[in-house]
Enzyme design. Structure first.
Site, PDB file in Angstrom:
ATOM      1  N   ASP A   1      12.354  -1.202   3.934  1.00  0.00           N
ATOM      2  CA  ASP A   1      11.414  -0.121   3.667  1.00  0.00           C
ATOM      3  C   ASP A   1      12.158   1.200   3.558  1.00  0.00           C
ATOM      4  OD1 ASP A   1       9.248   1.608   3.518  1.00  0.00           O
ATOM      5  OD2 ASP A   1       8.082   0.505   4.990  1.00  0.00           O
TER       6      ASP A   1
ATOM      7  N   ASP B   1       0.848  -1.189   0.000  1.00  0.00           N
ATOM      8  CA  ASP B   1       0.000   0.000   0.000  1.00  0.00           C
ATOM      9  C   ASP B   1       0.883   1.238   0.000  1.00  0.00           C
ATOM     10  OD1 ASP B   1       0.732  -0.863   2.679  1.00  0.00           O
ATOM     11  OD2 ASP B   1      -0.504   0.776   3.439  1.00  0.00           O
TER      12      ASP B   1
ATOM     13  N   GLU C   1       0.057  -0.932   5.812  1.00  0.00           N
ATOM     14  CA  GLU C   1       1.111  -0.384   6.663  1.00  0.00           C
ATOM     15  C   GLU C   1       1.017   1.120   6.803  1.00  0.00           C
ATOM     16  OE1 GLU C   1       5.244   1.355   7.195  1.00  0.00           O
ATOM     17  OE2 GLU C   1       3.766   1.577   5.600  1.00  0.00           O
TER      18      GLU C   1
ATOM     19  N   ASP D   1       8.986   3.523  -1.336  1.00  0.00           N
ATOM     20  CA  ASP D   1       8.229   3.087  -0.163  1.00  0.00           C
ATOM     21  C   ASP D   1       6.902   2.476  -0.619  1.00  0.00           C
ATOM     22  OD1 ASP D   1       7.161   2.713   2.352  1.00  0.00           O
ATOM     23  OD2 ASP D   1       6.919   4.841   2.788  1.00  0.00           O
TER      24      ASP D   1
END
Length: 299
Positions: A256, A167, A230, A196
Site C-alpha cells: 500500500d 476503495d 480500508e 493508494d
C-alpha cells in the site's frame, strides 16, 4: 512534492528480486486480538540491477510515473538454469498501465449501501473489475459478498497473503487532470488510486502473471486479499475475519502506498480534538479524515 519508487518495483522486488525475507510479527485489526507474521525489508540480495522512475505528489493530486525500465532481471530456480525475465516484464508494462488506468476510472469512494453492495456501487464495481482481470489471467477468484475478494495461484501448504484494497478517498481539488479519467499523459498515470492502492494491487497481479507465463513453479500458494473499505472503517476486514473465517496466511504483506516503506497496517485511529472558544470561528478544509487537504480556510 514527495518522491518515491515506481509501482512496478513493489512486487517484482519481492517475487523476482527476493529483497524481503525477514519475518516480523505485527498485530492484525485490534478487534480480533491476533498476530500474524509479515514480511519486512531486509536489503537487496543483489540478484538484479534495476532502475525505476519516481512517483510525485502534486497539489493534492497523485500522479504515478510509467516506469522506464532498463534492468537485468533473472531468477535461478533450484536445479534449473538462470531465467531472464526482462522480456516478460517489458511486455507487461503497457497492459499494466492500461489496467491501472481502467481501474482508476472507477470512482470507488465509499457510497450509500445498496443490496449486495455494502459500501455502495463504486467499491463493488472496482472489486468486480479487479477480479475479472485476475480471472482473465487464469487465476482462481472469489467474491465474498462485495466485502472482500480473492485472487489465488500456486500450490503448497504455506500461504503468502498480499493484502490490498480497491476503495479510495475522495478526489479533492487541485488536479490538473480528471481524477477519475485514468489518463496516461506526460509519462504518468493520472487518477485517484494510482498510488493508494489500485496501482500497487495491479502491479502484484501482473507480477504473478509474469511468474505464471514464464513457467515458474511456486512452492507455496499466493492469495491476493482485496478489501473495499480500508479508507473508512475497515468493515470489509471485520466481515472477512468474522463471517468468512478464512485460512489466515502463513506470512503476509500490504503493498500500500510507498511500499516497502509501508508494508503492513495495524488499524486506523480517528479522533476529534475539542476546546472552548471565546469567539465564533468557521473552519473549512478537506473531505475525509485520512486525506490531507490541499487547502484549508478559517474565518
Amino acid at each position: 512534492g514527495g518522491r518515491g519508487v515506481s509501482a512496478p518495483r513493489k512486487l517484482y522486488d519481492l517475487l523476482l528480486c527476493g529483497r524481503y525475507g525477514t519475518l516480523h510479527t505485527i498485530p492484525l485489526h485490534p478487534a480480533f486480538g491476533r498476530t500474524q507474521p509479515a514480511l519486512r525489508p531486509s536489503g537487496c540480495r543483489g540478484k538484479f540491477d534495476c532502475r525505476w522512475s519516481p512517483i510525485y505528489h502534486t497539489s493534492g493530486a497523485l500522479s504515478e510515473a510509467v516506469p522506464s525500465i532498463q534492468p537485468r532481471r533473472r531468477l535461478r530456480q533450484r536445479g534449473e538454469e538462470e531465467m531472464d525475465f526482462t522480456a516478460y516484464i517489458d511486455r507487461a508494462m503497457e497492459p499494466l498501465a492500461a489496467d491501472i488506468a481502467a481501474l482508476c476510472r472507477i470512482n470507488s469512494v465509499m457510497g450509500e449501501a445498496k443490496p449486495g453492495m455494502p459500501f455502495g456501487e463504486g467499491p463493488a464495481a472496482a472489486l468486480k473489475a479487479a477480479l475479472d482481470m485476475g480471472e482473465a489471467m487464469g487465476f482462481q477468484t472469489e467474491n465474498f459478498d462485495n466485502y472482500v475478494g480473492h485472487i489465488e495461484t500456486g500450490e503448497g501448504e504455506e500461504l503468502l497473503g498480499i493484502v490490498g484494497h480497491l476503495d479510495v478517498v475522495p478526489a479533492g481539488d487541485g488536479w490538473s487532470h480528471d481524477p477519475w479519467g485514468g489518463e496516461i499523459a506526460g509519462g504518468r498515470i493520472w487518477g485517484r488510486g494510482t498510488l493508494d492502492d489500485k496501482g500497487p494491487v495491479l502491479t502484484c497481479l501482473h507480477a504473478l502473471k509474469i511468474l505464471k507465463d514464464s513457467g515458474v513453479k511456486l512452492s507455496r500458494r499466493v492469495r491476493m486479499i482485496l478489501g473495499t473499505n480500508e479508507e473508512t472503517n475497515w468493515d470489509c476486514m471485520a466481515y472477512y475475519l468474522k463471517e468468512v473465517k478464512p485460512e489466515l496466511p502463513t506470512v503476509a504483506f500490504s503493498p500500500d502506498s510507498r511500499f516497502p516503506v509501508i508494508y503492513a497496517e495495524k488499524a486506523m485511529l480517528q479522533f476529534i480534538l475539542t476546546r472552548e472558544l471565546t469567539e465564533a470561528i468557521d473552519i473549512e478544509g478537506g473531505n475525509a479524515f485520512n486525506s490531507v487537504p490541499s487547502s484549508a480556510r478559517i474565518t
